[in-house]
Design an enzyme around this catalytic site. Structure first.
Site, PDB file in Angstrom:
ATOM      1  CD  GLN A  72     -78.409  -2.738   3.671  1.00 19.04           C
ATOM      2  OE1 GLN A  72     -79.060  -3.750   3.549  1.00 19.04           O
ATOM      3  NE2 GLN A  72     -77.488  -2.630   4.605  1.00 19.04           N
ATOM      4  CB  SER A  73     -82.431   2.385   4.359  1.00 18.67           C
ATOM      5  OG  SER A  73     -82.029   3.749   4.358  1.00 18.67           O
ATOM      6  NE  ARG A  93     -70.514  15.280   0.266  1.00 16.53           N
ATOM      7  CZ  ARG A  93     -70.382  15.504   1.558  1.00 16.53           C
ATOM      8  NH1 ARG A  93     -69.797  16.588   1.980  1.00 16.53           N
ATOM      9  NH2 ARG A  93     -70.849  14.657   2.426  1.00 16.53           N
ATOM     10  CE  LYS A 130     -74.579  20.930   2.896  1.00 16.64           C
ATOM     11  NZ  LYS A 130     -73.767  20.130   3.792  1.00 16.64           N
ATOM     12  CG  ASN A 151     -80.886   7.004   2.880  1.00 18.88           C
ATOM     13  OD1 ASN A 151     -80.513   7.411   1.799  1.00 18.88           O
ATOM     14  ND2 ASN A 151     -80.201   6.114   3.581  1.00 18.88           N
ATOM     15  NE  ARG A 159     -77.930  20.162   8.445  1.00 20.43           N
ATOM     16  CZ  ARG A 159     -78.489  19.198   9.179  1.00 20.43           C
ATOM     17  NH1 ARG A 159     -79.482  19.501  10.011  1.00 20.43           N
ATOM     18  NH2 ARG A 159     -78.077  17.959   9.088  1.00 20.43           N
ATOM     19  CE  LYS A 191     -75.469  12.257  11.322  1.00 23.82           C
ATOM     20  NZ  LYS A 191     -74.023  12.437  11.136  1.00 23.82           N
ATOM     21  CE1 TYR A 193     -74.668   4.230   8.857  1.00 24.45           C
ATOM     22  CE2 TYR A 193     -74.228   5.219  10.992  1.00 24.45           C
ATOM     23  CZ  TYR A 193     -74.047   5.194   9.618  1.00 24.45           C
ATOM     24  OH  TYR A 193     -73.245   6.129   9.006  1.00 24.45           O
ATOM     25  CD  GLU A 194     -80.327  -3.738   9.334  1.00 22.27           C
ATOM     26  OE1 GLU A 194     -80.553  -3.285   8.207  1.00 22.27           O
ATOM     27  OE2 GLU A 194     -81.165  -4.414   9.959  1.00 22.27           O
ATOM     28  CG  ASP A 223     -79.854  -0.241   6.603  1.00 22.10           C
ATOM     29  OD1 ASP A 223     -80.390   0.720   7.149  1.00 22.10           O
ATOM     30  OD2 ASP A 223     -78.649  -0.497   6.709  1.00 22.10           O
ATOM     31  N   GLY A 302     -95.066 -19.266  14.607  1.00 20.68           N
ATOM     32  CA  GLY A 302     -96.483 -19.500  14.367  1.00 20.68           C
ATOM     33  C   GLY A 302     -97.043 -20.598  15.247  1.00 20.68           C
ATOM     34  N   GLY A 303     -98.164 -21.151  14.839  1.00 21.04           N
ATOM     35  CA  GLY A 303     -98.852 -22.155  15.652  1.00 21.04           C
ATOM     36  C   GLY A 303     -98.357 -23.575  15.416  1.00 21.04           C
ATOM     37  CD  GLN A 304     -99.187 -26.247  12.288  1.00 16.73           C
ATOM     38  OE1 GLN A 304     -98.929 -27.228  12.995  1.00 16.73           O
ATOM     39  NE2 GLN A 304    -100.369 -26.087  11.737  1.00 16.73           N
TER      40      GLN A 304
HETATM   41  N1  CAO Z   1     -73.500  17.830  -2.033  1.00 16.04           N
HETATM   42  C1  CAO Z   1     -73.176  18.487  -0.898  1.00 16.04           C
HETATM   43  N2  CAO Z   1     -73.407  17.976   0.331  1.00 16.04           N
HETATM   44  C2  CAO Z   1     -73.962  16.747   0.385  1.00 16.04           C
HETATM   45  C3  CAO Z   1     -74.325  16.027  -0.753  1.00 16.04           C
HETATM   46  C4  CAO Z   1     -74.075  16.624  -2.017  1.00 16.04           C
HETATM   47  N3  CAO Z   1     -74.382  16.012  -3.159  1.00 16.04           N
HETATM   48  N4  CAO Z   1     -74.865  14.854  -0.371  1.00 16.04           N
HETATM   49  C5  CAO Z   1     -74.835  14.837   0.975  1.00 16.04           C
HETATM   50  N5  CAO Z   1     -74.294  15.970   1.429  1.00 16.04           N
HETATM   51  C6  CAO Z   1     -74.116  16.374   2.821  1.00 16.04           C
HETATM   52  C7  CAO Z   1     -75.433  16.551   3.556  1.00 16.04           C
HETATM   53  O1  CAO Z   1     -76.046  17.738   3.191  1.00 16.04           O
HETATM   54  C8  CAO Z   1     -74.969  16.502   5.005  1.00 16.04           C
HETATM   55  O2  CAO Z   1     -74.501  17.780   5.377  1.00 16.04           O
HETATM   56  P1  CAO Z   1     -75.024  18.595   6.672  1.00 16.04           P
HETATM   57  O3  CAO Z   1     -74.913  17.651   7.822  1.00 16.04           O
HETATM   58  O4  CAO Z   1     -74.087  19.741   6.729  1.00 16.04           O
HETATM   59  O5  CAO Z   1     -76.425  18.972   6.438  1.00 16.04           O
HETATM   60  C9  CAO Z   1     -73.768  15.581   4.947  1.00 16.04           C
HETATM   61  O6  CAO Z   1     -73.499  15.362   3.550  1.00 16.04           O
HETATM   62  C10 CAO Z   1     -73.927  14.249   5.615  1.00 16.04           C
HETATM   63  O7  CAO Z   1     -75.201  13.686   5.436  1.00 16.04           O
HETATM   64  P2  CAO Z   1     -75.766  12.692   6.524  1.00 16.04           P
HETATM   65  O8  CAO Z   1     -75.792  13.378   7.840  1.00 16.04           O
HETATM   66  O9  CAO Z   1     -77.035  12.107   6.038  1.00 16.04           O
HETATM   67  O10 CAO Z   1     -74.657  11.536   6.512  1.00 16.04           O
HETATM   68  P3  CAO Z   1     -73.883  10.829   7.714  1.00 16.04           P
HETATM   69  O11 CAO Z   1     -72.859   9.990   7.057  1.00 16.04           O
HETATM   70  O12 CAO Z   1     -73.423  11.740   8.759  1.00 16.04           O
HETATM   71  O13 CAO Z   1     -75.023   9.887   8.377  1.00 16.04           O
HETATM   72  C11 CAO Z   1     -76.704   8.186   8.334  1.00 16.04           C
HETATM   73  C12 CAO Z   1     -75.394   8.684   7.758  1.00 16.04           C
HETATM   74  C13 CAO Z   1     -77.111   6.968   7.524  1.00 16.04           C
HETATM   75  C14 CAO Z   1     -76.538   7.779   9.794  1.00 16.04           C
HETATM   76  C15 CAO Z   1     -77.780   9.284   8.209  1.00 16.04           C
HETATM   77  O14 CAO Z   1     -77.822   9.719   6.885  1.00 16.04           O
HETATM   78  C16 CAO Z   1     -79.159   8.843   8.646  1.00 16.04           C
HETATM   79  O15 CAO Z   1     -79.449   8.729   9.834  1.00 16.04           O
HETATM   80  N6  CAO Z   1     -80.065   8.638   7.690  1.00 16.04           N
HETATM   81  C17 CAO Z   1     -81.453   8.306   7.938  1.00 16.04           C
HETATM   82  C18 CAO Z   1     -81.612   6.897   8.395  1.00 16.04           C
HETATM   83  C19 CAO Z   1     -81.038   5.902   7.440  1.00 16.04           C
HETATM   84  O16 CAO Z   1     -81.373   5.828   6.280  1.00 16.04           O
HETATM   85  N7  CAO Z   1     -80.195   5.050   7.988  1.00 16.04           N
HETATM   86  C20 CAO Z   1     -79.757   3.869   7.268  1.00 16.04           C
HETATM   87  C21 CAO Z   1     -78.527   4.033   6.585  1.00 16.04           C
HETATM   88  S1  CAO Z   1     -78.102   2.501   5.899  1.00 16.04           S
HETATM   89  O17 CAO Z   1     -77.394   1.690   7.128  1.00 16.04           O
END
Ligand code: CAO
Length: 481
Positions: A72-73, A93, A130, A151, A159, A191, A193-194, A223, A302-304
């Protein structure tokens, strides 16, 4: 003879020099004239367009975004940029895509509303980042784009080999914009989330009722709020790049974004050192304050002073309520409308300070009055007297509200696999860059189009990339055989 030649060439040179200086003087005069015509405010910008408003492209026409966002973000940010005219290329992906395509599914086989409502006006390309061939395609895209937005979890972009150094070597003008949960510090690798952000940014601790546990809010301030912050950072970086010619990193941590939106609570934290927070209901109720800003229920920030009061039908309708603000400048009107004219001159009620310890009782009286009418009747009545208030609108009422449809804030969109659905359009209205809301892309819908039209690959090159497995999901039937 040689001397004569020398003399002639000297004369020719002198003539040429004088012609050059005349040209320079003329140029300067023209520039000066142009400057004086524009009231001396020449700033190097083009002359104002003579095309009708809304007909001269979009605010971000010509800006190309490499969109590595998911959930979302990040998508909130890139959707805004797309609405403002940027060409947003969403990299997903192969075979999987943004995880939200398949989350909270309501129509079987169709992209979820979670995905469609955050990814309008974008193009989708599938690339395995990759895969060696996928990496090569990405490098070409980096050269062809202005901004990379991501994000991923901390470290994921690195990586993939897409470090700041790598990106900048390929394209020094590239702006790399990231959302992370936390900024540098003890939690930077987490990591987020919202709701984690709402809790870590000070919102949850200050939301809810004093007697209850901390509460998260329905508005996605972690987000979508951070996505908004990021979009602003990208705009600023694009503007600075016009002057410097180079890109930069833009980082928005969700904790910071939430704290920015909760800054009035950090204000109150510091006020606590100087005595109780008199506009909080607990002051009037005689409940002592602790060491940190308490949860303030529905007190206004606020103040009201304000509170939520019941309206007619509250027994059956969970949204039959009105937010009422006892704004000081209209106190006399409030007293007259609710039928308490003596409060206007009563020393216990006449001044804001005198009212502070009595707010609970005042709102109870106002509620007695509002319970005799619907929230919409109350809204009409109070607004006739300039008394600020607002009905609690349910999502059903908002979805049906015609004025929001008229402004494009709520829009109906058609989608090939899910049919018609409602979405929130661009809440930022630009008079020369109106946003049209186009449906979200299907997974990989524009892969070939981008490879050929943006990167200039030939049909045989595209076939080669396809065959390498870099842009298509592995064939499961073949894998099983
Ligand atoms: N091709 C190949 N690999 C891909 C890819 C692509 N096109 N797109 C993503 N991937 C891979 C990434 O490289 C990653 O792999 P590694 O862990 O091996 O490096 C993997 O997909 C997962 O990515 P991720 O760790 O970002 O995703 P997740 O689902 O595990 O975590 C989230 C999700 C949101 C918790 C995390 O991305 C995060 O903390 N983001 C930053 C904060 C944020 O924006 N949070 C709000 C999300 S909205 O609620």
């Amino acid at each position: 003879m040689a001397k004569k030649k020398q003399k002639v060439s000297k004369r020719t040179k002198a003539k040429a020099a004088s012609r050059k200086s005349v040209r320079k003087v003329v140029k300067l005069a023209v520039a000066r004239k142009a400057k004086s015509k524009s009231n001396g405010k020449s700033n190097g910008l083009p002359r104002p367009s003579i095309k009708a408003y809304g007909q001269d492209g979009k605010a971000l026409t010509g800006v190309r975004i490499l969109d590595f966002t998911h959930v979302q973000s990040g998508p909130t940010c890139t959707q805004l940029l797309a609405w403002m005219g940027a060409d947003v290329i969403k990299v997903e992906r192969p075979g999987v895509g943004d995880i939200t395509r398949g989350q909270l599914v309501d129509v079987k086989g169709a992209d979820s509303l979670y995905f469609t409502m955050l990814n309008h006006n974008k193009r989708s390309i599938t690339i395995d980042s990759k895969h060696p061939q996928g990496k090569r395609v990405l490098d070409e895209l980096i050269k062809a784009c202005d901004v990379l937005v991501e994000n991923f979890a901390p470290g994921a972009l690195d990586r993939m080999g897409l470090t700041w150094e790598h990106i900048h070597k390929l394209n020094p003008r590239m702006i790399v914009a990231s959302v992370k949960g936390f900024g540098p510090g003890p939690y930077e690798d987490c990591k987020v989330y919202e709701n984690v952000a709402q809790c870590a940014g000070g919102s949850a601790s200050t939301t809810g009722f004093r007697e209850g546990p901390p509460l998260v809010t329905g508005a996605q301030i972690g987000d979508s709020g951070t996505g908004l912050h990021l979009a602003l950072g990208i705009m600023a970086a694009l503007y600075q790049r016009n002057r410097t010619g180079r890109g930069q990193k833009v980082l928005c941590a969700m904790q910071d974004g939430v704290l920015n939106l909760a800054r009035v609570k950090l204000r109150d934290q510091q006020r606590l050192a100087h005595g109780p927070l008199t506009e909080y209901s607990q002051y009037g109720e005689g409940v002592p304050f602790g060491v940190a800003v308490p949860r303030a229920g529905n007190d206004s920030g606020g103040g009201q002073p304000g509170w939520i009061v019941k309206c007619k039908g509250w027994e059956n309708d969970p949204d039959a309520y009105l937010y009422f603000i006892t704004q000081a400048p209209v106190w006399n009107e409030i007293c007259d409308v609710i039928g308490e004219p003596t409060w206007k001159n009563d020393p216990d009620y006449a001044t804001p300070k005198a009212r502070l310890p009595r707010l609970k009782q005042i709102f109870a009286r106002i509620e007695q009055f509002t319970m005799t009418m619907t929230k919409f009747e109350a809204m009409d009545l109070f607004n006739k007297h300039d008394i600020p208030c607002g009905p609690i609108l349910s999502m059903k009422e908002i979805a049906e509200e015609q004025s929001l449809r008229a402004t494009g804030t709520v829009v109906e969109v058609d989608h090939p696999t899910r049919g018609k659905y409602l979405t929130v359009g661009n809440p930022i209205k630009l008079s020369d860059s109106p946003a049209d809301v186009r449906r979200s892309p299907l997974l990989g819908e524009h892969t070939e189009e981008i490879l050929s039209k943006v990167l200039g690959y030939s049909a045989s090159q595209i076939n080669e990339i396809k065959a390498s497995g870099a842009i298509t999901a592995p064939d499961k039937s073949k894998a099983a055989a």
